[in-house]
Scaffold this motif. Structure first.
Motif, mmCIF file in Angstrom:
data_model
loop_
_atom_site.group_PDB
_atom_site.id
_atom_site.type_symbol
_atom_site.label_atom_id
_atom_site.label_comp_id
_atom_site.label_asym_id
_atom_site.label_seq_id
_atom_site.Cartn_x
_atom_site.Cartn_y
_atom_site.Cartn_z
ATOM 1 N N SER A 15 40.976 48.478 25.250
ATOM 2 C CA SER A 15 40.893 47.031 25.463
ATOM 3 C C SER A 15 39.711 46.412 24.736
ATOM 4 C CB SER A 15 40.810 46.724 26.955
ATOM 5 O OG SER A 15 39.646 47.289 27.534
ATOM 6 N N THR A 220 38.188 50.497 34.097
ATOM 7 C CA THR A 220 38.086 49.053 33.895
ATOM 8 C C THR A 220 36.755 48.615 33.295
ATOM 9 O OG1 THR A 220 37.456 48.804 36.232
ATOM 10 C CG2 THR A 220 39.774 48.444 35.657
ATOM 11 N N LEU A 224 39.911 50.695 29.529
ATOM 12 C CA LEU A 224 41.133 51.074 30.255
ATOM 13 C C LEU A 224 41.567 52.510 29.977
ATOM 14 C CD1 LEU A 224 43.286 47.799 30.027
ATOM 15 C CD2 LEU A 224 41.791 48.562 31.896
ATOM 16 N N ALA A 249 44.979 45.998 33.410
ATOM 17 C CA ALA A 249 44.435 45.031 32.447
ATOM 18 C C ALA A 249 43.891 43.775 33.125
ATOM 19 C CB ALA A 249 45.505 44.658 31.416
ATOM 20 N N ASP A 252 40.286 44.275 34.102
ATOM 21 C CA ASP A 252 39.422 44.894 33.087
ATOM 22 C C ASP A 252 38.151 44.091 32.839
ATOM 23 O OD1 ASP A 252 38.714 46.763 31.134
ATOM 24 O OD2 ASP A 252 39.600 45.557 29.549
ATOM 25 N N ARG A 253 37.006 44.788 32.836
ATOM 26 C CA ARG A 253 35.715 44.176 32.540
ATOM 27 C C ARG A 253 35.085 44.760 31.274
ATOM 28 N NH1 ARG A 253 33.093 41.605 36.822
ATOM 29 N NH2 ARG A 253 34.602 40.853 38.349
ATOM 30 N N SER A 254 35.806 45.617 30.574
ATOM 31 C CA SER A 254 35.210 46.384 29.475
ATOM 32 C C SER A 254 34.571 45.492 28.422
ATOM 33 C CB SER A 254 36.277 47.264 28.813
ATOM 34 O OG SER A 254 36.899 48.107 29.741
#
Length: 381
Positions: A15, A220, A224, A249, A252-254
């Motif tokens: 991601s 996350t 992911l 998704a 997700d905080r990536s």
């Protein structure tokens, strides 16, 4: 097999943005997950290696996310400063282009941030790959061959988040040494980390046990991507495997996390204050020379004392430091959580996870780290 035809895939970015990282991993279907308890029993009975199995990941709870946000707020400046310091340390030790190779997956967010700083602050040509390394199995040789086919071996820098007992740092040294001997190259096997608790890293920004916010979440905050695996789905010319949790998704905080820490580090760099100096306004501690021998001695003494006190024969069941303690509570069957100060802000998430899993918590003021998790023995699981 030559270097030139090693690896069938150019990798993927999860991601993250494509220029942030290329995961050199084989994406596997999300099937055949095992429960945490079943996995623990198989590992400790010796019937399966931990790298052969995955447990499914769930979305983080609202309380869990609140603790992550609190950790980001509290330690944003500290992590940004340490990432900037690590970028300076890498630049000082590598001439020419830099090939960052982060160890998936705890090293991935650090690698993403440091890549941006090497590029944006230090104006270095840099690429970033994330690869698998597994205790007792070594680094992914197919992935490493792929990297060496594209980039000068002397440009490679291995990056991770932290050291706990130093097991992965030693595994890296062992397996890269074998790779060098096999292929006639001279890759530096030293590990670069933000926090070196074990005195096992070649280079580190700090030796302090502080809460690196990305340790709180799993996939996350790591593009992911799952923990890496080597099982029957992995052929001899495949990269090590992973599952991509696309169903997470929405949680997700990536990318947002990497963006935020990188922005904070860029602000520090723009202030004109060298990364190796104290930044009083941000509350970031001053840099001090790291004493690897002292850190290693502290680690050995702590492990020996805990092994004796809790009758532990297998040292792998002891996980020192906030990062490793968090991993146990998220992915294993914990026996006990030991904290130096239960009220410390950096261990709030450990208290929550222990409460959710009904894990006993004891306080030990003599502990050299903020937290240690003990894994439950197979006969007790």
């Amino acid at each position: 097999m030559t270097m030139a035809n090693a690896g069938a895939s150019a990798g993927f970015s999860g991601s993250y943005r494509q220029d942030d990282v290329r995961f050199l991993l084989k994406r596997l279907p999300g099937r055949a997950f095992v429960s945490v308890r079943e996995k623990e029993a198989l590992i400790q009975s010796g019937r399966r290696h931990y790298s052969e199995m995955l447990s499914a990941e769930s979305p983080p709870s609202s309380r869990h996310l609140a603790l992550f946000d609190a950790a980001c707020h509290a330690n944003r400046a500290r992590m940004a400063h340490d990432c900037l310091r690590l970028a300076h340390l890498i630049a000082a030790r590598r001439a020419g282009p830099v090939t960052l190779v982060s160890l998936a997956r705890a090293g991935t967010p650090v690698g993403v941030i440091v890549r941006r700083l090497l590029d944006g602050v230090l104006r270095r040509e840099v690429v970033h790959y994330s690869v698998s390394i597994i205790r007792d199995r070594g680094i992914d040789e197919v992935a490493l061959r792929t990297i060496v086919a594209r980039h000068a071996p002397e440009s490679i820098v291995f990056v991770d988040g932290w050291t706990g007992k130093g097991v992965i740092a030693r595994e890296l040294e062992r397996s890269v040494g074998l790779f060098n001997a096999r292929y006639g190259v001279a890759i530096d096997s030293g590990l670069f980390v933000l926090s070196d608790l074990a005195g096992a890293a070649a280079c580190a920004s700090s030796a302090d046990d502080y809460l690196i916010p990305s340790s709180i979440l799993n996939a996350t905050v790591s593009g992911l991507v799952s923990r890496t695996v080597v099982n029957g789905d992995i052929g001899p010319e495949d990269f090590h495997g992973c599952v991509v949790y696309g169903e997470l998704a929405a949680h997700d905080r990536s990318r947002a996390f990497a963006d935020d820490i990188a922005a904070a580090a860029l602000d520090i760099a723009a202030s004109g204050v060298p990364a190796a100096l104290d930044i009083a306004a941000s509350g970031v501690p001053a840099a001090v020379p790291l004493d690897r021998e002292r850190a290693a001695a502290t680690s050995r003494a702590c492990l020996a004392a805990l092994a004796q006190r809790y009758d532990i024969a297998d040292i792998n069941l002891i996980k020192p430091g906030i990062g490793e303690a968090t991993r146990v509570l998220l992915r294993r069957v914990p026996r006990l959580l030991i904290l130096r100060d239960r009220e410390a802000a950096d261990v709030a998430h450990l208290n929550l996870l222990a409460h959710e899993k009904e894990v006993p918590v004891v306080v030990d003021r003599t502990l050299p780290y903020q937290g240690v998790s003990l894994i439950r023995r197979g006969s007790d699981a």
